[in-house]
Design a protein around this motif. Structure first.
Motif, PDB file in Angstrom:
ATOM      1  N   PRO A 181     -29.028   9.988  24.382  1.00 57.75           N
ATOM      2  CA  PRO A 181     -27.718   9.532  23.530  1.00 57.75           C
ATOM      3  C   PRO A 181     -28.447   9.727  22.128  1.00 57.75           C
ATOM      4  CG  PRO A 181     -27.819   8.175  25.262  1.00 57.75           C
ATOM      5  CD  PRO A 181     -28.933   8.843  25.447  1.00 57.75           C
ATOM      6  N   ILE A 182     -27.416  10.362  21.197  1.00 59.21           N
ATOM      7  CA  ILE A 182     -27.774  10.237  19.776  1.00 59.21           C
ATOM      8  C   ILE A 182     -26.965   9.177  18.952  1.00 59.21           C
ATOM      9  CG2 ILE A 182     -27.871  11.820  17.637  1.00 59.21           C
ATOM     10  CD1 ILE A 182     -27.660  14.116  19.665  1.00 59.21           C
ATOM     11  N   VAL A 183     -27.829   8.386  18.525  1.00 61.05           N
ATOM     12  CA  VAL A 183     -26.995   7.135  17.769  1.00 61.05           C
ATOM     13  C   VAL A 183     -27.186   7.270  16.187  1.00 61.05           C
ATOM     14  CG1 VAL A 183     -27.093   4.697  17.460  1.00 61.05           C
ATOM     15  CG2 VAL A 183     -27.454   5.672  19.668  1.00 61.05           C
ATOM     16  N   PHE A 184     -26.515   7.398  15.502  1.00 55.70           N
ATOM     17  CA  PHE A 184     -26.472   7.421  14.080  1.00 55.70           C
ATOM     18  C   PHE A 184     -25.412   6.726  13.367  1.00 55.70           C
ATOM     19  CE2 PHE A 184     -23.781  10.719  12.452  1.00 55.70           C
ATOM     20  CZ  PHE A 184     -23.462  11.138  13.593  1.00 55.70           C
ATOM     21  N   THR A 185     -25.641   6.336  12.236  1.00 56.46           N
ATOM     22  CA  THR A 185     -24.648   5.650  11.495  1.00 56.46           C
ATOM     23  C   THR A 185     -24.316   6.453   9.931  1.00 56.46           C
ATOM     24  OG1 THR A 185     -25.475   3.361  11.882  1.00 56.46           O
ATOM     25  CG2 THR A 185     -24.060   3.602   9.982  1.00 56.46           C
ATOM     26  N   PRO A 186     -23.077   7.112  10.179  1.00 55.84           N
ATOM     27  CA  PRO A 186     -22.652   7.949   9.143  1.00 55.84           C
ATOM     28  C   PRO A 186     -22.580   7.088   7.847  1.00 55.84           C
ATOM     29  CG  PRO A 186     -21.289   8.123  10.759  1.00 55.84           C
ATOM     30  CD  PRO A 186     -21.894   7.072  11.118  1.00 55.84           C
ATOM     31  N   ALA A 187     -22.886   7.746   6.536  1.00 58.13           N
ATOM     32  CA  ALA A 187     -22.851   7.123   5.296  1.00 58.13           C
ATOM     33  C   ALA A 187     -21.427   7.026   4.854  1.00 58.13           C
ATOM     34  CB  ALA A 187     -23.794   7.882   4.328  1.00 58.13           C
ATOM     35  N   GLY A 188     -21.335   5.882   4.341  1.00 57.48           N
ATOM     36  CA  GLY A 188     -19.772   5.685   3.939  1.00 57.48           C
ATOM     37  C   GLY A 188     -19.850   5.097   2.507  1.00 57.48           C
ATOM     38  N   SER A 189     -18.479   5.220   2.009  1.00 52.71           N
ATOM     39  CA  SER A 189     -18.406   4.765   0.575  1.00 52.71           C
ATOM     40  C   SER A 189     -18.328   3.169   0.493  1.00 52.71           C
ATOM     41  CB  SER A 189     -17.595   5.367  -0.247  1.00 52.71           C
ATOM     42  OG  SER A 189     -16.034   5.282   0.328  1.00 52.71           O
ATOM     43  N   GLY A 190     -17.924   2.968   1.593  1.00 52.36           N
ATOM     44  CA  GLY A 190     -17.465   1.138   1.858  1.00 52.36           C
ATOM     45  C   GLY A 190     -16.026   1.041   1.125  1.00 52.36           C
ATOM     46  N   VAL A 191     -15.519   2.263   0.690  1.00 53.89           N
ATOM     47  CA  VAL A 191     -13.856   1.943   0.394  1.00 53.89           C
ATOM     48  C   VAL A 191     -13.148   2.643   1.215  1.00 53.89           C
ATOM     49  CG1 VAL A 191     -12.487   2.359  -1.663  1.00 53.89           C
ATOM     50  CG2 VAL A 191     -14.782   1.818  -2.174  1.00 53.89           C
ATOM     51  N   ALA A 192     -12.127   2.218   1.615  1.00 53.21           N
ATOM     52  CA  ALA A 192     -11.313   2.835   2.593  1.00 53.21           C
ATOM     53  C   ALA A 192     -10.572   4.006   1.939  1.00 53.21           C
ATOM     54  CB  ALA A 192     -10.221   1.786   2.831  1.00 53.21           C
TER      55      ALA A 192
END
Lengths: 378, 488
Positions: A154-165
């Protein structure tokens, strides 16, 4: 003197009279079995071609600035996550809709067996993330070839986000030989790559969890790109194909009857700049009897070029091959309904080291025909 | 026997049963014949007047070749009583190879036909002799390169690394009328000179001039063709070329062959024979002649086609097929077009000149007595750049002016077994003669349901000439020798 003259006359007369029939030839008994079998040789085809002549750069085949070749397969909208997806499955979790990434090479791959190893493929997820909360993506990749399959961890990663909806943040995540066994999966030569997975919101939303009111503008879309740099090694990779017997003479009688040939020889010389060697065999096959009638082998049709420590061709290799189709072979042509062509390919060193494929590799070849037709004059 | 085999055999036989040397008969040179002035205009017969009539004064047949005999074409199978050709199946090309071993690098075919329509000769006084000939002459000169046989029968593989040399390929044919008026005279007691002027009227000709023609077969089986040819025709033949300078068609207008055409005077030419005899001693006579110096300027129905080509073929370049811009069929078409375009053809209608194949005759004779003379004769013929040489030794007997006979041995055409003979007999005013340069000792019988033909077993030199002259005023040459014993 008269006597002498008379003697001369007698001598001449004797010569004429004594002329006799030496042989009698009865033309009515002239043999019908007349034939000629001259041997004609002619250069048939030639070429001096680079990889670029054979495979133009395009969406799938790309060449870098250093002419290094890479195969690229892309599929957009592989992952589309809406905030509603989380609401549908349950709080904090959404399912990545399963799908297949078809490489479009099933026809070719069906004919290939043997060992090939792509050393440095990469699979890149490119995404645009508008979720405010951090996401964790668990992606499951499976290569499928017929009834066989091969799974990646399984490939587990956390996409980068702006933190703003609702504010898009672009990013990508790549798996390759450093963080996965992707080379094994690609070398498995899958017809398609199946993907699925889950997405988790981390941490939980501060309010409205499960209502979706504040998530409605949040989403994530992602595409996938498989890059297969032509850094590879192979040993006796076999490509086999069965065709109709095009050598078989037609019933209409105007085709060349292969049985009329005493010999057909193809002399091939090649100066191969590719680190790839090819052997060829051609078999006459009787599908009714399920039997191979005759086989012509041309081992070392092309010998691989020598490579340097980086796997790049350092010099070309000259090969001379003779393929001889004898009367014995032609006598079986009309009994076969199929011809099976089998190519065997190996990289330099018999597949013991990686080689790299560059667009400026060249192969110079000539093929000559030596034909000895049996010209029946009956 | 199937038609195809017959057809091929007929072609081969036609090529072979053809005169190659085409020289005038050497046998008759020292005989007492009116026709001898054709070899040397200084020669004259013993009679005062002769008349040669159309069709009977001379029939000349030459069958000659310089490469194979009948037994090289057809062979008897003693075991089965069947006949098989040199192309017989199942002997691993042994008979074909045997046939090819007989083939020379240059295989000459030079047919020559001459029919004397009218011949008249008469003496004026003791020393002078006038003669007039009206002849129909047709001459051909064909040279088939040996490599043409070899490549056709064995293929081109044996030429790898060398050239299929077709540079010796030649072809010319010429048909013309000849009117000759000659005169010979004793200028001294020992020297006699004769000269004959000829007016020539060309009927038709074809000439292929070959400056270069060959195909080089390289080690990789690539081929290079080089050709530089000119083809001149004066005949009711039209050669049409397309805009691309490709020969479209060749039309022969046989309706235009009529009496007017055959008697046309548009293609005029001139010719000259000159010769001399010299009595070195009472017994030794030397003679020399140059004959058939001349030319014809062809102006009627003229077509000229010149062709130059330099074409290299090293295989179809597959690059365009591999990159998908062309198909294999298109490549083949392009190659054929390239070959066509490499041939530079020019079609024109310019008058041209052909020269007669001139000859030099040198002779010497030794008269043993009034009945027997020994002769040595060299006959050299120049056909373009080709030279043919024949050397004949003969023993010649004469019995007054009634009988003249000759037995000869000729070395010619690389053959050294030519035994010839001639005989001329006069009965009143009629003189009959027959002669041959080679006596066929053995013969072959060719049998079939419908015919039974006898052919000489050896074809290398077969010559037969026979005819009849009307001769008047026959006389015996008075010997000037004084009798050793005079009876008072």
């Amino acid at each position: 003197m008269k006597k002498r003259t008379i003697l001369i006359i007698i001598a001449v007369t004797f010569l004429l009279v004594s002329s006799c029939v030496k042989e009698t030839y009865n033309i009515d008994k002239l043999s019908d079995y007349n034939s000629l079998s001259p041997t004609y040789a002619i250069s048939a085809v030639k070429g001096d071609v680079s990889l670029l002549d054979m495979l133009e750069a395009g969406d799938t085949v790309t060449y870098g600035s250093d002419n290094f070749m890479t195969l690229v397969f892309k599929q957009d909208s592989v992952i589309t996550l809406q905030s509603s997806d989380f609401l549908a499955k349950g709080p904090l979790t959404a399912e990545i809709e399963p799908g297949d990434f078809d490489l479009g090479m099933q026809d070719i791959l069906n004919h290939i067996t043997g060992d090939i190893y792509f050393s440095n493929p990469s699979l890149t997820f490119t995404y645009s993330n508008a979720f405010a909360a951090p996401l964790e993506m668990d992606v499951y990749i499976t290569g499928i070839k017929g009834s066989d399959s091969l799974h990646l961890d399984p490939i587990v990663f956390t996409p980068a986000g702006s933190g703003v909806a609702g504010q898009q943040e672009a990013g990508s995540y790549t798996i390759d030989n450093t963080n996965s066994s992707l080379p094994d999966l690609i070398s498995f030569l899958p017809e398609k790559i199946h993907y699925s997975g889950d997405a988790y919101l981390l941490p939980p939303p501060k309010s409205g969890g499960g209502t979706g009111e504040k998530l409605e503008t949040e989403n994530l879309t992602g595409s996938i790109e498989l890059d297969i740099p032509m850094q590879l090694r192979m040993n006796n990779l076999q490509f086999a194909d069965t065709t109709d017997n095009f050598l078989k003479s037609d019933d209409n009688g105007d085709a060349i009857n292969p049985e009329d040939f005493d010999l057909l020889r193809v002399d091939i010389s090649a100066d191969n700049g590719f680190p790839l060697g090819i052997s060829l065999s051609m078999s006459l096959y009787d599908s009714q009897a399920q039997k191979v009638l005759k086989t012509i082998d041309a081992t070392d049709l092309l010998s691989p070029a020598a490579v340097d420590s980086e796997g790049k061709s350092s010099s070309s290799t000259q090969t001379n091959t003779t393929i001889e189709l004898t009367n014995d072979f032609f006598s079986s042509v009309n009994k076969a309904d199929n011809i099976i062509f089998t190519f065997k390919m190996s990289t330099s060193g018999g597949g013991s080291q990686d080689v790299k494929i560059y667009s400026d590799y060249r192969i110079n070849f000539k093929a000559s025909l030596v034909i000895k037709p049996g010209i029946n004059l009956n | 026997m199937k038609v195809k085999t017959r057809y091929i055999l007929i072609i081969v036989l036609t090529l072979i049963i053809t005169d190659v040397s085409a020289q005038n008969s050497q046998v008759g040179y020292f005989m007492n014949l009116p026709q001898n002035h054709m070899l040397n205009p200084a020669l004259r017969p013993s009679n005062s007047v002769y008349v040669g009539l159309p069709g009977i004064s001379g029939i000349n047949m030459n069958i000659n070749n310089n490469y194979v005999n009948f037994s090289d074409i057809l062979m008897n199978d003693q075991a089965s009583d069947s006949v098989f050709s040199f192309m017989h199946t199942g002997n691993n090309n042994a008979t074909v190879n045997s046939f090819l071993s007989k083939i020379k690098d240059r295989n000459f075919i030079e047919p020559e036909i001459m029919t004397q329509l009218l011949g008249v000769g008469f003496a004026v006084g003791e020393n002078s002799y006038f003669f007039l000939d009206i002849n129909e002459r047709a001459e051909g000169n064909f040279v088939i390169p040996g490599d043409l046989f070899r490549v056709a029968l064995s293929g081109n593989e044996s030429f790898v690394g060398s050239t299929i040399d077709l540079s010796s390929l030649r072809a010319s044919m010429m048909y013309y009328h000849e009117i000759g008026l000659g005169f010979s005279r004793n200028f001294t007691d020992k020297l006699r000179i004769g000269v004959k002027g000829k007016l020539l009227f060309g009927v038709g000709t074809m000439k292929l001039e070959n400056r270069a023609l060959g195909i080089t077969v390289n080690d990789d089986y690539s081929h290079s063709l080089a050709g530089d040819l000119t083809f001149d025709v004066s005949a009711p033949v039209k050669i049409y070329t397309s805009n691309e300078n490709i020969i479209d068609s060749v039309n022969f207008d046989d309706n235009s062959i009529d009496a007017g055409y055959l008697s046309g005077t548009g293609n005029l030419g001139l010719g000259l024979d000159i010769g001399a005899t010299y009595d070195l001693t009472d017994r030794i006579t030397l003679s020399a002649a140059v004959t058939d110096l001349g030319f014809i300027k062809w102006k009627n129905d003229v077509s000229n086609v010149s062709l130059r080509s330099q074409f290299d073929f090293s295989g179809l370049d597959m690059l365009d097929v591999i990159n998908g811009t062309k198909t294999l069929d298109e490549l083949g078409t392009e190659m054929a077009d390239s070959l066509k375009n490499s041939v530079n053809i020019k079609n024109s209608s310019k008058s041209f000149t052909t020269f007669l194949p001139s000859a030099v005759t040198l002779g010497g004779s030794y008269t043993l007595n009034r009945y027997l003379t020994f002769g040595l004769l060299s006959y050299t013929r120049f056909i373009g750049k080709q030279v043919r040489e024949a050397l004949t030794m003969s023993a010649n007997a004469s019995l007054g002016n009634v009988l003249s006979a000759s037995l000869s041995y000729t070395m010619t055409n690389h053959r050294y077994d030519n035994l010839g003979a001639g005989l001329a007999v006069r009965a009143g005013w009629a003189q009959f003669y027959v002669m041959t340069d080679r006596i066929p000792v053995t013969w072959n019988r060719i049998k079939s349901d419908n015919s039974d033909i006898i052919l000489p077993a050896s074809w290398n030199t077969i010559n037969l000439r026979l005819g009849m002259n009307l001769v008047f005023g026959n006389r015996v040459k008075t010997k000037k020798d004084k009798p050793m014993v005079t009876v008072q």
